[in-house]
Design a protein around this motif. Structure first.
Motif, PDB file in Angstrom:
ATOM      1  N   ASP A  60      41.468  35.133  43.817  1.00  0.00           N
ATOM      2  CA  ASP A  60      40.909  33.956  43.663  1.00  0.00           C
ATOM      3  C   ASP A  60      41.051  33.280  42.320  1.00  0.00           C
ATOM      4  O   ASP A  60      41.320  32.024  42.167  1.00  0.00           O
ATOM      5  CB  ASP A  60      39.307  34.064  43.970  1.00  0.00           C
ATOM      6  CG  ASP A  60      38.845  32.794  44.187  1.00  0.00           C
ATOM      7  OD1 ASP A  60      39.019  31.909  45.030  1.00  0.00           O
ATOM      8  OD2 ASP A  60      37.578  32.717  43.577  1.00  0.00           O
ATOM      9  N   ALA A  61      41.080  34.071  41.288  1.00  0.00           N
ATOM     10  CA  ALA A  61      41.174  33.588  39.740  1.00  0.00           C
ATOM     11  C   ALA A  61      42.900  33.455  39.855  1.00  0.00           C
ATOM     12  O   ALA A  61      43.223  32.781  38.705  1.00  0.00           O
ATOM     13  CB  ALA A  61      40.785  34.576  38.940  1.00  0.00           C
ATOM     14  N   GLY A  62      43.763  33.444  40.462  1.00  0.00           N
ATOM     15  CA  GLY A  62      45.256  33.268  40.014  1.00  0.00           C
ATOM     16  C   GLY A  62      45.667  34.277  39.234  1.00  0.00           C
ATOM     17  O   GLY A  62      46.939  33.943  38.897  1.00  0.00           O
ATOM     18  N   MET A  63      45.320  35.540  39.051  1.00  0.00           N
ATOM     19  CA  MET A  63      45.796  36.579  38.243  1.00  0.00           C
ATOM     20  C   MET A  63      46.629  37.532  38.940  1.00  0.00           C
ATOM     21  O   MET A  63      47.314  38.230  38.383  1.00  0.00           O
ATOM     22  CB  MET A  63      44.573  37.139  37.453  1.00  0.00           C
ATOM     23  CG  MET A  63      43.657  36.228  36.567  1.00  0.00           C
ATOM     24  SD  MET A  63      42.195  37.211  35.950  1.00  0.00           S
ATOM     25  CE  MET A  63      43.066  38.303  34.768  1.00  0.00           C
ATOM     26  N   LEU A  64      46.501  37.399  40.202  1.00  0.00           N
ATOM     27  CA  LEU A  64      47.289  38.362  41.112  1.00  0.00           C
ATOM     28  C   LEU A  64      48.036  37.419  42.370  1.00  0.00           C
ATOM     29  O   LEU A  64      47.242  36.778  42.982  1.00  0.00           O
ATOM     30  CB  LEU A  64      46.527  39.356  41.834  1.00  0.00           C
ATOM     31  CG  LEU A  64      47.165  40.183  42.606  1.00  0.00           C
ATOM     32  CD1 LEU A  64      48.413  41.318  41.949  1.00  0.00           C
ATOM     33  CD2 LEU A  64      46.288  41.359  43.235  1.00  0.00           C
ATOM     34  N   SER A  65      49.448  37.588  42.181  1.00  0.00           N
ATOM     35  CA  SER A  65      50.182  36.901  43.453  1.00  0.00           C
ATOM     36  C   SER A  65      50.041  37.548  44.510  1.00  0.00           C
ATOM     37  O   SER A  65      50.025  38.775  44.731  1.00  0.00           O
ATOM     38  CB  SER A  65      51.631  36.578  42.931  1.00  0.00           C
ATOM     39  OG  SER A  65      52.342  37.857  42.781  1.00  0.00           O
ATOM     40  N   PRO A  66      50.203  36.720  45.756  1.00  0.00           N
ATOM     41  CA  PRO A  66      50.112  37.314  47.126  1.00  0.00           C
ATOM     42  C   PRO A  66      51.219  38.224  47.302  1.00  0.00           C
ATOM     43  O   PRO A  66      51.261  39.432  47.955  1.00  0.00           O
ATOM     44  CB  PRO A  66      49.866  36.357  48.231  1.00  0.00           C
ATOM     45  CG  PRO A  66      50.373  35.150  47.294  1.00  0.00           C
ATOM     46  CD  PRO A  66      50.031  35.212  45.902  1.00  0.00           C
ATOM     47  N   GLN A  67      52.409  37.752  46.716  1.00  0.00           N
ATOM     48  CA  GLN A  67      53.640  38.569  46.895  1.00  0.00           C
ATOM     49  C   GLN A  67      53.608  39.799  46.209  1.00  0.00           C
ATOM     50  O   GLN A  67      53.871  41.009  46.676  1.00  0.00           O
ATOM     51  CB  GLN A  67      54.829  37.783  46.272  1.00  0.00           C
ATOM     52  CG  GLN A  67      55.070  36.661  47.105  1.00  0.00           C
ATOM     53  CD  GLN A  67      54.416  35.134  46.660  1.00  0.00           C
ATOM     54  OE1 GLN A  67      53.580  35.602  45.625  1.00  0.00           O
ATOM     55  NE2 GLN A  67      54.613  34.248  47.195  1.00  0.00           N
ATOM     56  N   GLY A  68      53.096  40.027  45.075  1.00  0.00           N
ATOM     57  CA  GLY A  68      52.853  41.185  44.439  1.00  0.00           C
ATOM     58  C   GLY A  68      51.838  42.256  45.093  1.00  0.00           C
ATOM     59  O   GLY A  68      52.244  43.454  44.933  1.00  0.00           O
ATOM     60  N   LEU A  69      50.829  41.828  45.406  1.00  0.00           N
ATOM     61  CA  LEU A  69      49.692  42.622  46.338  1.00  0.00           C
ATOM     62  C   LEU A  69      50.437  42.901  47.564  1.00  0.00           C
ATOM     63  O   LEU A  69      50.174  44.362  47.944  1.00  0.00           O
ATOM     64  CB  LEU A  69      48.396  41.743  46.749  1.00  0.00           C
ATOM     65  CG  LEU A  69      47.444  42.359  47.335  1.00  0.00           C
ATOM     66  CD1 LEU A  69      47.076  43.728  46.745  1.00  0.00           C
ATOM     67  CD2 LEU A  69      46.054  41.492  47.801  1.00  0.00           C
TER      68      LEU A  69
END
Length: 285
Positions: free
Chosen positions: A64-73
Motif C-alpha cells: 500500500d505504501a509502494g515499497m513492495l512491487s506486486p511482481q517482487g511479492l
C-alpha cells in the motif's frame, strides 16, 4: 445395615448415608498432567498463526505504501511455495501423497485454475468495496482476522474449532484489504499471497510438527523472528508489544497452566450420575 438402593424400604431417612459413603471418593480421576516443555511446544501453533497474520498485514502495508512491487511479492511467494511443496513431500517421503492418491498433475491443475480465476476477477475485487469507507474496511479486516485466529484449528478438540470458517474469514479480510491497493495486479497478488500463508502454510506446519518436531521448533523461531523484523520496520513500539505477546503465549501462559493444575480438585464418587456403558440397541429392536 444401610444399603444404597431405592427399591427396598429401610429404616433410614432418604438422605441418610453411612461412613462407607466417602470410601469411594476419588479426586482428579480424569485430570491431565501437563509438562512445561510439552505445553510450550504445543503453543507454537498459536505463535505461528499470530506471526502469519503479522506477516500478511506488514506485507499489505508495504504494498500500500509502494515499497513492495506486486511482481517482487509474486516471485518471492512463488519460490517459497515451490520450496514448501518439495519439503511437504520430502518430510514423510511421499507417504501422505500415496495415501491420498492425489497426483502432482492434479495439484498443478488446481493451482492454475485458482490463479486464472483470481486474476480474471481481480478487477472486480479491486472495485468491490468502492462504496465502503476505508475506516470500515480496516475495521472489518481486523474483525475478520481476529475471527480467523479464534476459529483456527490449533489441534484442540473443541466445538469452536472450524477450519473452513477460519480460512474464509482470512480470505475475506484479504479481499477487503486488497481492494484498497492501487491496481488490480496488486489485488491479485495480495489474495494469492493470502491463500498461500493462510491455507498452504498451516498444512506444512502440521506436517513438520507431526514428522520432525525439532525442525518445527526451528521453523517457528525463525518465522517469529522474521515477523518481528518486518513489524519493526513499520513500528518499533508495535514490534515490542508483539514480542511481549509471543513471549507471554509461549512462556508465561504455559507456566500459569502448570501452576493452576496444582489447584485442580475435581471429586468423583457414588454421587455422580450413572453412566450406561452397555450396548442397549437390542432393546430397541
Amino acid at each position: 445395615r444401610w444399603q444404597k438402593v431405592l427399591y427396598e424400604r429401610q429404616p433410614f431417612p432418604d438422605n441418610y448415608v453411612d461412613q462407607r459413603f466417602l470410601e469411594e471418593l476419588r479426586k482428579n480421576v480424569h485430570a491431565r498432567r501437563y509438562r512445561y516443555r510439552a505445553v510450550v511446544f504445543q503453543s507454537g501453533a498459536v505463535v505461528q498463526q499470530l506471526c502469519s497474520v503479522c506477516v500478511f498485514v506488514v506485507t499489505w502495508w508495504y504494498m500500500d505504501a509502494g515499497m513492495l512491487s506486486p511482481q517482487g511479492l509474486f516471485g518471492a511467494a512463488l519460490v517459497s511455495s515451490l520450496l514448501g511443496y518439495v519439503l511437504f513431500d520430502a518430510v514423510d517421503g511421499g507417504a501422505g501423497r500415496r495415501e491420498s492418491g492425489r497426483t502432482r498433475w492434479a495439484d498443478l491443475k488446481s493451482t492454475l485454475v485458482f490463479a486464472a480465476f483470481t486474476y480474471g476477477f481481480s478487477p472486480v475485487l479491486k472495485t468491490l468495496t468502492e462504496s465502503i469507507s476505508t475506516d470500515t474496511i480496516y475495521a472489518m479486516s481486523a474483525l475478520m482476522l481476529l475471527g480467523h485466529l479464534i476459529f483456527f484449528d490449533y489441534g484442540a478438540n473443541a466445538a469452536i474449532v472450524s477450519s473452513t470458517l477460519s480460512l474464509n474469514m482470512a480470505i475475506f479480510a484479504s479481499v477487503c484489504l486488497a481492494s484498497r491497493l492501487p491496481r488490480s495486479l496488486h489485488a491479485f497478488v495480495m489474495v494469492t499471497f493470502a491463500m498461500q500463508i493462510f491455507a498452504l502454510w498451516p498444512m506444512l506446519q502440521k506436517k513438520l510438527k507431526a514428522q520432525t518436531p525439532r525442525c518445527y521448533v526451528g521453523v517457528t523461531v525463525l518465522f517469529a523472528l522474521a515477523a518481528l523484523a518486518g513489524l519493526a520496520t513499520v513500528s518499533s513500539v508495535g514490534a515490542v508489544l508483539f514480542a511481549s505477546l509471543l513471549l507471554a503465549i509461549s512462556c508465561l501462559c504455559p507456566y500459569c497452566l502448570i501452576r493452576l493444575q496444582l489447584l485442580k480438585d475435581n471429586i468423583h464418587g457414588p454421587w455422580d450420575e450413572a453412566e450406561i456403558k452397555e450396548d442397549l440397541s437390542r432393546f430397541l429392536m
